[in-house]
Scaffold this motif. Structure first.
Motif, PDB file in Angstrom:
ATOM      1  N   ARG A 207      -5.708  -5.975 -10.620  1.00 17.20           N
ATOM      2  CA  ARG A 207      -5.284  -4.648 -10.169  1.00 17.20           C
ATOM      3  C   ARG A 207      -4.703  -4.722  -8.766  1.00 17.20           C
ATOM      4  O   ARG A 207      -5.119  -5.545  -7.955  1.00 17.20           O
ATOM      5  CB  ARG A 207      -6.491  -3.686 -10.136  1.00 17.20           C
ATOM      6  N   CYS A 208      -3.738  -3.818  -8.479  1.00 16.60           N
ATOM      7  CA  CYS A 208      -3.191  -3.724  -7.120  1.00 16.60           C
ATOM      8  C   CYS A 208      -4.315  -3.330  -6.177  1.00 16.60           C
ATOM      9  O   CYS A 208      -5.084  -2.422  -6.460  1.00 16.60           O
ATOM     10  CB  CYS A 208      -2.070  -2.692  -7.067  1.00 16.60           C
ATOM     11  N   ARG A 209      -4.405  -4.017  -5.045  1.00 19.03           N
ATOM     12  CA  ARG A 209      -5.511  -3.750  -4.122  1.00 19.03           C
ATOM     13  C   ARG A 209      -5.394  -2.373  -3.464  1.00 19.03           C
ATOM     14  O   ARG A 209      -6.364  -1.827  -2.967  1.00 19.03           O
ATOM     15  CB  ARG A 209      -5.532  -4.824  -3.024  1.00 19.03           C
ATOM     16  N   HIS A 210      -4.170  -1.835  -3.458  1.00 22.66           N
ATOM     17  CA  HIS A 210      -3.973  -0.571  -2.743  1.00 22.66           C
ATOM     18  C   HIS A 210      -4.096   0.642  -3.657  1.00 22.66           C
ATOM     19  O   HIS A 210      -4.833   1.570  -3.373  1.00 22.66           O
ATOM     20  CB  HIS A 210      -2.622  -0.589  -2.032  1.00 22.66           C
ATOM     21  N   CYS A 211      -3.385   0.611  -4.802  1.00 22.41           N
ATOM     22  CA  CYS A 211      -3.388   1.815  -5.648  1.00 22.41           C
ATOM     23  C   CYS A 211      -4.158   1.591  -6.950  1.00 22.41           C
ATOM     24  O   CYS A 211      -4.216   2.485  -7.787  1.00 22.41           O
ATOM     25  CB  CYS A 211      -1.953   2.252  -5.947  1.00 22.41           C
ATOM     26  N   ARG A 212      -4.742   0.433  -7.145  1.00 23.69           N
ATOM     27  CA  ARG A 212      -5.542   0.105  -8.332  1.00 23.69           C
ATOM     28  C   ARG A 212      -4.717   0.069  -9.622  1.00 23.69           C
ATOM     29  O   ARG A 212      -5.288   0.103 -10.712  1.00 23.69           O
ATOM     30  CB  ARG A 212      -6.737   1.065  -8.517  1.00 23.69           C
TER      31      ARG A 212
ATOM     32  N   HIS B 141       6.058  -7.221  -4.665  1.00 24.13           N
ATOM     33  CA  HIS B 141       5.325  -6.020  -4.268  1.00 24.13           C
ATOM     34  C   HIS B 141       4.864  -5.278  -5.509  1.00 24.13           C
ATOM     35  O   HIS B 141       5.354  -5.507  -6.611  1.00 24.13           O
ATOM     36  CB  HIS B 141       6.216  -5.111  -3.413  1.00 24.13           C
ATOM     37  N   CYS B 142       3.920  -4.363  -5.331  1.00 29.73           N
ATOM     38  CA  CYS B 142       3.419  -3.552  -6.440  1.00 29.73           C
ATOM     39  C   CYS B 142       4.521  -2.601  -6.884  1.00 29.73           C
ATOM     40  O   CYS B 142       5.097  -1.903  -6.061  1.00 29.73           O
ATOM     41  CB  CYS B 142       2.186  -2.769  -5.986  1.00 29.73           C
ATOM     42  N   PRO B 143       4.864  -2.574  -8.195  1.00 29.87           N
ATOM     43  CA  PRO B 143       5.950  -1.702  -8.637  1.00 29.87           C
ATOM     44  C   PRO B 143       5.606  -0.215  -8.484  1.00 29.87           C
ATOM     45  O   PRO B 143       6.498   0.616  -8.449  1.00 29.87           O
ATOM     46  CB  PRO B 143       6.132  -2.073 -10.110  1.00 29.87           C
ATOM     47  N   LYS B 144       4.329   0.122  -8.375  1.00 32.38           N
ATOM     48  CA  LYS B 144       3.950   1.534  -8.289  1.00 32.38           C
ATOM     49  C   LYS B 144       3.903   2.027  -6.843  1.00 32.38           C
ATOM     50  O   LYS B 144       4.553   2.987  -6.485  1.00 32.38           O
ATOM     51  CB  LYS B 144       2.591   1.756  -8.961  1.00 32.38           C
ATOM     52  N   CYS B 145       3.105   1.379  -6.006  1.00 31.45           N
ATOM     53  CA  CYS B 145       2.945   1.889  -4.638  1.00 31.45           C
ATOM     54  C   CYS B 145       3.784   1.106  -3.629  1.00 31.45           C
ATOM     55  O   CYS B 145       3.921   1.528  -2.483  1.00 31.45           O
ATOM     56  CB  CYS B 145       1.475   1.871  -4.221  1.00 31.45           C
ATOM     57  N   GLY B 146       4.374  -0.017  -4.044  1.00 35.06           N
ATOM     58  CA  GLY B 146       5.269  -0.740  -3.143  1.00 35.06           C
ATOM     59  C   GLY B 146       4.564  -1.655  -2.154  1.00 35.06           C
ATOM     60  O   GLY B 146       5.218  -2.307  -1.351  1.00 35.06           O
TER      61      GLY B 146
HETATM   62 ZN   LIG Z   1      -0.038  -0.675  -5.885  1.00 36.06          ZN
END
Ligand SMILES: [Zn+2]
Length: 250
Positions: free
Chosen positions: A61-66, A36-41
């Protein structure tokens, strides 16, 4: 064909090793939960889990929080893919190739964690010595186990002595790491890895100090150099070991 299969297997292993390097020092399990993305999960989708392609697919880049995804992940995947292609291409699916791939994987994780956190966790070294001995039992019987046990004592013991004499230059993690390498490569391969590590480590150390990036008082983690030497022996062992120890016949 063998090389392509090797590359694909290696890149999948590399992807998993990247997760290990990130999670093991944080006390998290490398297998669960899913990446999972370490920032937004946000959990990674199926396409993003594919090594190398997944990274290109999301443009890093994370697709959700960039949030940026480290470029080290695809580099690790490509690197492990190439190493695995080389090992399996040269040896095929043999016990010796499995031996090399397991040790290379452990060396990559140890290098990554030591570089970032200045430790080599026991979980990367201690339990795997038994694995090294089991592989030796299958490939060389009692004699194989004996020569690898000698590798554990010889390589670990040498670095243990150096750690005592240098008082802080090398730590317990390095001792256990070298013992692990002895359990997979025996004394000649283990010591060759260590000699290569010392030579490259000294060269890099001098370059870092002369260029002013590090001062003489800065500690440079030695684990990554041991890993580099080990990987070189796993890949080019037949040529490297006689170069470092020309008087050894085995
Ligand atoms: Zn993210």
């Amino acid at each position: 064909m063998l090389k392509l299969t090797g590359f694909i297997i290696g890149s999948i292993i590399g992807s998993f090793l990247g997760v290990c390097i990130h999670r093991i020092p944080r006390g998290e399990s490398p297998v669960a939960p899913r990446s999972h993305c370490p920032k937004c999960g946000a959990q990674l989708g199926a396409a993003e889990l594919i090594p190398i392609i997944g990274y290109v697919f999301i443009w890093g880049r994370c697709r959700h929080c960039r949030e940026r995804v480290s470029v080290l992940y695809p580099i690790l995947e490509v690197g492990c893919g190439l190493l695995s292609a080389r090992v399996l291409g040269a040896e095929g699916f043999t016990l010796s190739a499995v031996n090399s791939l397991i040790l290379i994987s452990l060396a990559v994780v140890a290098a990554g964690i030591d570089f970032q956190h200045r430790i080599i966790p026991d979980i990367v070294t201690l339990p795997w010595m038994a694995v090294g001995l089991v592989i030796a039992a299958f490939s060389g019987g009692i004699q194989g186990v004996f020569s690898r046990a000698l590798g554990i004592v010889g390589c670990g013991g040498l670095v243990f002595l150096i750690a005592i004499i240098s008082r802080g230059g090398m730590g317990g993690g390095d001792v256990k790491f070298m013992a692990l390498i002895g359990s997979f490569l025996g004394v000649p391969g283990g010591l060759t890895s260590f000699v290569i590590a010392c030579v490259i480590g000294a060269i890099v150390g001098v370059i870092l100090i002369v260029s002013g990036i590090k001062s003489r008082k800065d500690e440079i983690p030695f684990g990554p150099f041991i890993s580099l030497g080990t990987i070189m022996v796993c890949v080019f062992g037949e040529r490297l070991i006689p170069m470092v120890f020309p008087w050894l016949r085995f």
